[in-house]
Design an enzyme around this catalytic site. Structure first.
Site, PDB file in Angstrom:
ATOM      1  N   LEU A 101       0.842  -1.250   0.151  1.00  0.00           N
ATOM      2  CA  LEU A 101       0.010  -0.092   0.126  1.00  0.00           C
ATOM      3  C   LEU A 101       0.907   1.342  -0.084  1.00  0.00           C
ATOM      4  CD1 LEU A 101      -3.110  -0.427   2.484  1.00  0.00           C
ATOM      5  CD2 LEU A 101      -3.022  -0.272   0.079  1.00  0.00           C
ATOM      6  N   GLY A 146       1.120  -5.492   0.723  1.00  0.00           N
ATOM      7  CA  GLY A 146      -0.015  -5.772  -0.538  1.00  0.00           C
ATOM      8  C   GLY A 146       1.000  -6.182  -1.855  1.00  0.00           C
ATOM      9  N   ASN A 168       4.587  -7.576   6.341  1.00  0.00           N
ATOM     10  CA  ASN A 168       5.103  -6.776   7.667  1.00  0.00           C
ATOM     11  C   ASN A 168       3.990  -6.025   8.188  1.00  0.00           C
ATOM     12  OD1 ASN A 168       4.743  -4.855   5.582  1.00  0.00           O
ATOM     13  ND2 ASN A 168       6.855  -3.927   6.113  1.00  0.00           N
ATOM     14  N   GLU A 169       2.858  -6.535   7.821  1.00  0.00           N
ATOM     15  CA  GLU A 169       1.582  -5.751   8.500  1.00  0.00           C
ATOM     16  C   GLU A 169       1.582  -5.443  10.099  1.00  0.00           C
ATOM     17  OE1 GLU A 169       0.371  -5.267   5.833  1.00  0.00           O
ATOM     18  OE2 GLU A 169      -1.420  -4.059   6.645  1.00  0.00           O
TER      19      GLU A 169
HETATM   20  C1  LIG Z   1      -1.338 -11.792   1.950  1.00  0.00           C
HETATM   21  C2  LIG Z   1      -1.531 -10.698   3.215  1.00  0.00           C
HETATM   22  C3  LIG Z   1      -1.161  -9.407   2.703  1.00  0.00           C
HETATM   23  C4  LIG Z   1      -1.600  -8.362   3.611  1.00  0.00           C
HETATM   24  C5  LIG Z   1      -1.627  -6.966   3.266  1.00  0.00           C
HETATM   25  C6  LIG Z   1      -2.595  -6.201   3.910  1.00  0.00           C
HETATM   26  C7  LIG Z   1      -2.900  -4.762   3.193  1.00  0.00           C
HETATM   27  C8  LIG Z   1      -1.597  -4.008   2.937  1.00  0.00           C
HETATM   28  C9  LIG Z   1      -0.894  -3.265   3.693  1.00  0.00           C
HETATM   29  C10 LIG Z   1       0.507  -2.678   3.029  1.00  0.00           C
HETATM   30  O1  LIG Z   1       0.654  -2.979   1.973  1.00  0.00           O
HETATM   31  S1  LIG Z   1       1.064  -1.756   4.172  1.00  0.00           S
HETATM   32  C11 LIG Z   1       2.645  -1.120   3.351  1.00  0.00           C
HETATM   33  C12 LIG Z   1       3.947  -2.070   4.011  1.00  0.00           C
HETATM   34  N1  LIG Z   1       4.938  -1.918   2.979  1.00  0.00           N
HETATM   35  C13 LIG Z   1       5.972  -1.827   3.703  1.00  0.00           C
HETATM   36  O2  LIG Z   1       6.365  -1.468   4.553  1.00  0.00           O
HETATM   37  C14 LIG Z   1       7.304  -1.499   2.671  1.00  0.00           C
HETATM   38  C15 LIG Z   1       8.145  -0.325   3.029  1.00  0.00           C
HETATM   39  N2  LIG Z   1       9.196  -0.380   2.013  1.00  0.00           N
HETATM   40  C16 LIG Z   1      10.302  -1.172   2.045  1.00  0.00           C
HETATM   41  O3  LIG Z   1      10.558  -1.967   2.714  1.00  0.00           O
HETATM   42  C17 LIG Z   1      11.398  -1.038   1.091  1.00  0.00           C
HETATM   43  O4  LIG Z   1      11.013   0.507   0.207  1.00  0.00           O
HETATM   44  C18 LIG Z   1      11.451  -2.064  -0.002  1.00  0.00           C
HETATM   45  C19 LIG Z   1      10.036  -2.285  -0.756  1.00  0.00           C
HETATM   46  C20 LIG Z   1      12.157  -3.320   0.567  1.00  0.00           C
HETATM   47  C21 LIG Z   1      12.484  -1.670  -1.256  1.00  0.00           C
HETATM   48  O5  LIG Z   1      13.776  -1.239  -0.484  1.00  0.00           O
HETATM   49  P1  LIG Z   1      14.717  -0.381  -1.452  1.00  0.00           P
HETATM   50  O6  LIG Z   1      16.055  -0.021  -0.826  1.00  0.00           O
HETATM   51  O7  LIG Z   1      14.830  -1.102  -2.751  1.00  0.00           O
HETATM   52  O8  LIG Z   1      14.080   1.088  -1.972  1.00  0.00           O
HETATM   53  P2  LIG Z   1      13.667   2.278  -0.870  1.00  0.00           P
HETATM   54  O9  LIG Z   1      14.745   3.365  -1.241  1.00  0.00           O
HETATM   55  O10 LIG Z   1      13.355   1.869   0.438  1.00  0.00           O
HETATM   56  O11 LIG Z   1      12.159   2.906  -1.658  1.00  0.00           O
HETATM   57  C22 LIG Z   1      12.389   3.279  -2.755  1.00  0.00           C
HETATM   58  C23 LIG Z   1      11.193   4.411  -2.995  1.00  0.00           C
HETATM   59  O12 LIG Z   1       9.960   4.001  -2.643  1.00  0.00           O
HETATM   60  C24 LIG Z   1       9.264   4.663  -1.542  1.00  0.00           C
HETATM   61  N3  LIG Z   1       8.501   3.504  -0.886  1.00  0.00           N
HETATM   62  C25 LIG Z   1       8.795   2.523  -0.499  1.00  0.00           C
HETATM   63  N4  LIG Z   1       7.893   1.479   0.020  1.00  0.00           N
HETATM   64  C26 LIG Z   1       6.575   2.549  -0.139  1.00  0.00           C
HETATM   65  C27 LIG Z   1       5.514   2.293   0.107  1.00  0.00           C
HETATM   66  N5  LIG Z   1       4.835   1.344   0.787  1.00  0.00           N
HETATM   67  N6  LIG Z   1       4.526   3.501   0.208  1.00  0.00           N
HETATM   68  C28 LIG Z   1       5.210   4.590  -0.690  1.00  0.00           C
HETATM   69  N7  LIG Z   1       6.397   4.572  -0.972  1.00  0.00           N
HETATM   70  C29 LIG Z   1       7.085   3.667  -0.372  1.00  0.00           C
HETATM   71  C30 LIG Z   1      10.504   5.017  -0.634  1.00  0.00           C
HETATM   72  O13 LIG Z   1      10.017   6.004   0.293  1.00  0.00           O
HETATM   73  C31 LIG Z   1      11.519   5.373  -1.681  1.00  0.00           C
HETATM   74  O14 LIG Z   1      10.824   6.842  -2.130  1.00  0.00           O
HETATM   75  P3  LIG Z   1      11.824   7.839  -2.523  1.00  0.00           P
HETATM   76  O15 LIG Z   1      12.645   8.382  -1.385  1.00  0.00           O
HETATM   77  O16 LIG Z   1      12.838   7.258  -3.731  1.00  0.00           O
HETATM   78  O17 LIG Z   1      10.908   8.874  -3.179  1.00  0.00           O
END
Ligand SMILES: CCCCCCC/C=C/C(=O)SCCNC(=O)CCNC(=O)[C@H](O)C(C)(C)COP(=O)(O)OP(=O)(O)OC[C@H]1O[C@@H](n2cnc3c(N)ncnc32)[C@H](O)[C@@H]1OP(=O)(O)O
Length: 294
Positions: A101, A146, A168-169
């Site tokens: 998300l 997500g 990692n919810e």
């Molecule tokens: C089957 C059950 C599923 C249950 C799902 C339930 C509902 C869903 C909930 C969610 O999805 S909550 C979101 C949880 N996600 C995270 O915590 C991921 C966080 N991000 C990371 O851990 C890392 O970014 C990564 C994906 C491992 C990639 O690492 P990497 O070092 O390659 O890149 P980064 O420099 O960290 O990120 C690049 C860029 O992207 C932005 N970003 C990363 N994640 C998100 C995000 N979730 N939302 C918005 N933006 C995100 C990050 O800030 C960087 O942005 P810039 O600084 O370059 O602009």
């Protein structure tokens, strides 16, 4: 890449088999329906094989916002109507399949935006999980929360090495919704491991995900993964498509029914959690920690 729609013989039309689920008014109100051309995805269809490839393209992280999820959902629905046989879901990024998300859109957002985001997630999941298409997730990058949902809602998962996958919810302070718990349990070899993973926010490496059964195969390159994905879809002969689609539907029906009965409750939980000051405070810090990595 231009969208090309193929026409398979009538007998392979699968969409007519799927009993439509009751769709609430909310679904329509929040499905981000639009006639605009796709912004964050590209869709290509191989005329010869009937296999579609939907590529996620919302840099930098394929973070899922309402518009993006609506687009993915609509592509799947279009492919069903056009009698496509199988779908490969992949990413244009060489690093990130999907970071889940869009947390930036959860931070300091108004209720309507939060609601739009969660309903789009619900709708996308329902469409992907219930589609009669043969679905493969080609996970060519990290797939978190997500992002992992997209993978486990598909039928088969092929991953490239040296990436991370998992949910990692609970770590970010959100409970895993029961329908996503069920989706995860549906593919993991043991319910016990599934519970352990989801309660502890376990993130696997590609290699350990293969051992645990969270993914089905590894491939050393995207090209190899595309070949393996096509081979999986091709392993089902045209003659069996209808029977397999009905069988898939039967396997997934109970999870879908439970979801329909609880979707409002599920939305309410998400909204109340997201609006808590402590949650917003945590989100702000979490987003800063992502930025601080640079
Ligand atoms: C089957 C059950 C599923 C249950 C799902 C339930 C509902 C869903 C909930 C969610 O999805 S909550 C979101 C949880 N996600 C995270 O915590 C991921 C966080 N991000 C990371 O851990 C890392 O970014 C990564 C994906 C491992 C990639 O690492 P990497 O070092 O390659 O890149 P980064 O420099 O960290 O990120 C690049 C860029 O992207 C932005 N970003 C990363 N994640 C998100 C995000 N979730 N939302 C918005 N933006 C995100 C990050 O800030 C960087 O942005 P810039 O600084 O370059 O602009």
């Amino acid at each position: 890449m231009a969208t090309r729609i193929i026409h398979l013989p009538k007998y392979s039309r699968l969409s007519c088999l799927v009993k439509p689920l009751t769709i609430s008014a909310r679904t329509f109100a929040t499905a981000t329906a639009s006639t605009n051309p796709p912004q964050f995805t590209t869709l290509s269809v191989d005329d010869r094989t009937g296999i579609a490839t939907l590529t996620l393209n919302r840099p930098p992280a394929n973070a899922l916002n309402a518009l993006f999820m609506g687009e993915i959902q609509r592509s799947i629905t279009d492919l069903e109507k056009e009698n496509c046989r199988g779908l490969i879901l992949t990413s244009s990024s060489q690093r990130i399949f999907s970071a889940g998300l869009d947390l930036k859109e959860c931070y300091k957002a108004d209720v309507a935006s939060l609601e739009g985001l969660w309903c789009a997630l619900q709708n996308l999941w329902r469409t992907l999980f219930s589609t009669p298409l043969i679905t493969v997730a080609l996970i060519n990058g990290h797939a978190i929360a997500g992002g992992c949902m997209l993978a486990v809602s598909s039928e088969y998962r092929i991953m490239l090495p040296n990436f991370k996958i998992g949910v990692n919810e609970t770590m970010v302070g959100l409970a895993v919704p029961s329908w996503l718990m069920d989706t995860y349990i549906n593919i993991m070899p043991s319910r016990r491991i599934a519970e352990w993973d989801l309660t502890s926010s376990r993130i696997y490496s590609s290699e350990s995900a293969l051992k645990a059964g969270l993914v089905d195969e590894l491939a050393s390159s995207k090209e190899e993964a595309l070949q393996k994905s096509a081979a999986f879809i091709d392993s089902f002969s045209k003659r069996t498509l209808m029977a397999r689609a009905i069988t898939k539907q039967q396997f997934r029906a109970e999870i879908l029914r439970n979801f329909e009965q609880n979707r409002q409750h599920d939305l309410d939980i998400y909204l109340s959690t997201m609006q808590k000051p402590s949650m917003q405070e945590f989100l702000g810090e979490y987003l800063q920690s992502l930025d601080a990595k640079k």
